[in-house]
Design a protein around this motif. Structure first.
Motif, short mmCIF file in Angstrom:
data_model
loop_
_atom_site.label_atom_id
_atom_site.label_comp_id
_atom_site.label_asym_id
_atom_site.label_seq_id
_atom_site.Cartn_x
_atom_site.Cartn_y
_atom_site.Cartn_z
N VAL A 61 0.81 -1.22 0.00
CA VAL A 61 0.00 0.00 0.00
C VAL A 61 0.85 1.27 0.00
O VAL A 61 0.58 2.20 -0.78
CB VAL A 61 -0.98 -0.01 1.19
CG1 VAL A 61 -1.74 1.31 1.29
CG2 VAL A 61 -1.98 -1.16 1.04
N ARG A 65 0.81 4.35 -2.87
CA ARG A 65 0.64 5.78 -2.59
C ARG A 65 1.77 6.60 -3.21
O ARG A 65 1.55 7.69 -3.74
CB ARG A 65 0.59 6.02 -1.09
CG ARG A 65 -0.66 5.48 -0.42
CD ARG A 65 -0.85 6.08 0.97
NE ARG A 65 -2.00 5.48 1.64
CZ ARG A 65 -1.92 4.49 2.51
NH1 ARG A 65 -0.74 3.98 2.84
NH2 ARG A 65 -3.00 3.99 3.07
N ALA A 77 -7.13 8.21 -1.17
CA ALA A 77 -7.29 7.19 -0.13
C ALA A 77 -6.98 5.83 -0.73
O ALA A 77 -7.57 5.43 -1.74
CB ALA A 77 -8.71 7.22 0.42
N GLN A 79 -6.47 1.75 0.44
CA GLN A 79 -6.63 0.81 1.53
C GLN A 79 -6.90 -0.59 0.99
O GLN A 79 -7.39 -0.75 -0.13
CB GLN A 79 -7.79 1.23 2.44
CG GLN A 79 -9.14 1.26 1.75
CD GLN A 79 -10.22 1.85 2.61
OE1 GLN A 79 -10.40 3.06 2.64
NE2 GLN A 79 -10.95 1.00 3.32
N ASN A 80 -6.56 -1.60 1.80
CA ASN A 80 -6.88 -2.97 1.42
C ASN A 80 -8.38 -3.18 1.45
O ASN A 80 -9.10 -2.60 2.28
CB ASN A 80 -6.20 -3.96 2.38
CG ASN A 80 -4.71 -4.07 2.14
OD1 ASN A 80 -3.91 -3.63 2.95
ND2 ASN A 80 -4.33 -4.66 1.02
N VAL A 87 -7.05 -3.97 -3.44
CA VAL A 87 -6.86 -2.59 -2.97
C VAL A 87 -7.97 -1.71 -3.51
O VAL A 87 -8.35 -1.83 -4.69
CB VAL A 87 -5.48 -2.04 -3.40
CG1 VAL A 87 -5.33 -0.57 -2.99
CG2 VAL A 87 -4.35 -2.87 -2.80
N GLY A 258 -2.69 2.27 10.25
CA GLY A 258 -2.43 2.66 8.86
C GLY A 258 -3.26 3.84 8.41
O GLY A 258 -4.06 4.41 9.15
N GLU A 259 -3.08 4.19 7.15
CA GLU A 259 -3.73 5.38 6.57
C GLU A 259 -5.25 5.27 6.57
O GLU A 259 -5.95 6.25 6.79
CB GLU A 259 -3.23 5.55 5.13
CG GLU A 259 -3.76 6.78 4.44
CD GLU A 259 -2.85 7.98 4.60
OE1 GLU A 259 -3.29 9.07 4.20
OE2 GLU A 259 -1.73 7.83 5.12
N ALA A 260 -5.76 4.05 6.33
CA ALA A 260 -7.21 3.88 6.19
C ALA A 260 -7.95 4.20 7.48
O ALA A 260 -9.08 4.70 7.45
CB ALA A 260 -7.53 2.45 5.75
#
Length: 310
Positions: A61, A65, A77, A79-80, A87, A258-260
């Protein structure tokens, strides 16, 4: 279970005016930032392109990005989705570029890093859908607030319902003000966090209010200020244990999720911190200012017959 037991009541209500002034200042600042800067709505609200891609091995991921950053795409955005190989990418609207062109550019950049990447689906979220989500989200907040007021009015007394909703709105507006001030992305997960904080905060208020009601029946010779101080002091150990445990779980999501999950956990973190403050040091002083009395919380005939006390 208690970490410590306080024998002497802490005079919280002695500083009620100070706490209320601090609350008013933070509330006004939050409203000011909301009006002047506004919320930085994400793709869910503003519209954009949603892409689902798949890899033959677990997706990297952060690397995805980096590839999108090189295209000059901001506030993306990634995310998995479902499995580690799938993704989900949410791309905001880009002026002068259609959804089809944008998805082709993204896939071209991703194939440079991994030629085996596959595009599963592409969807375009229009601005009209975003506006509907904003309206529905605002209605959800309104109905939750109304439900809280009626619940507390039914369970306690209308003054407690007013105090709780003011304290809860204080939390919500401050969360939104922080997101407006720092221009953090406001998405559907963040809205879910805001709704969760409403329920979480009112739960703490109910615990304190329930002890206040109990004290009015037990501490016959005490005045309202002493009763509220005793209620807060007797529940403070429970407050520390409950909120401390919850905050540790949320901080784990914030630092390792994480980012999500970042902004979702960030909203929860701010909400829990201010939820503790408002339930104890905003709602209770308001109950005192509204002049709740022993007569307002006198037990009913049914209660008298059940516990045997007049």
């Amino acid at each position: 279970m208690e970490f410590f037991k306080i024998k002497k009541d802490i005079p919280f209500m002695r500083y009620a005016l100070v706490f209320n002034v601090i609350s008013v200042i933070t509330f006004v600042l939050a409203v000011f930032f909301l009006v002047t800067k506004g919320l930085n709505f994400g793709v869910d609200f503003t519209g954009g392109t949603v892409m689902e891609i798949s890899y033959s091995q677990p997706a990297d991921v952060p690397k995805i990005r980096d590839s999108l950053d090189k295209l000059g795409l901001q506030e993306v955005a990634v995310q998995n989705f479902g499995t580690a190989r799938d993704v989900l990418i949410r791309l905001p609207l880009k002026e002068g570029v259609s959804s089809a062109e944008l998805s082709e550019n993204v896939m071209a950049a991703l194939r440079l890093a991994d030629p085996a990447v596959e595009l599963r689906r592409v969807e375009f979220v229009g601005p009209q859908v975003g506006r509907e989500l904003v309206e529905n989200g605002a209605l959800a907040l309104l109905f939750v607030c109304i439900g809280i007021v009626f619940y507390l009015w039914f369970r306690f007394e209308w003054k407690f319902g007013v105090a709780a909703i003011i304290a809860n709105l204080h939390d919500i507006v401050i969360i939104l003000g922080c997101f407006a001030l720092f221009q953090w992305e406001f998405s559907l997960p963040v809205l879910a966090a805001v709704l969760a904080i409403l329920g979480y905060s009112v739960n703490e208020s109910v615990v304190v209010f329930d002890r206040i009601r109990e004290n009015f029946r037990k501490l016959r010779k005490s005045n309202t200020v002493q009763i509220i101080n005793n209620a807060i002091t007797r529940t403070i150990s429970r407050t520390i244990i409950t909120h401390g445990s919850t905050q540790m779980a949320v901080l784990a999501m914030l630092f390792f999720g994480g980012e999500a999950l970042h902004y979702f956990a960030l909203a929860l973190t701010i909400g829990i911190l201010f939820g503790i403050y408002s339930s104890v040091l905003v709602a209770s002083p308001i109950v005192m200012w509204l002049g709740v009395s022993r007569e307002d919380l006198m037990p009913t005939r049914k209660d008298t017959l059940e516990d045997g006390r007049p």
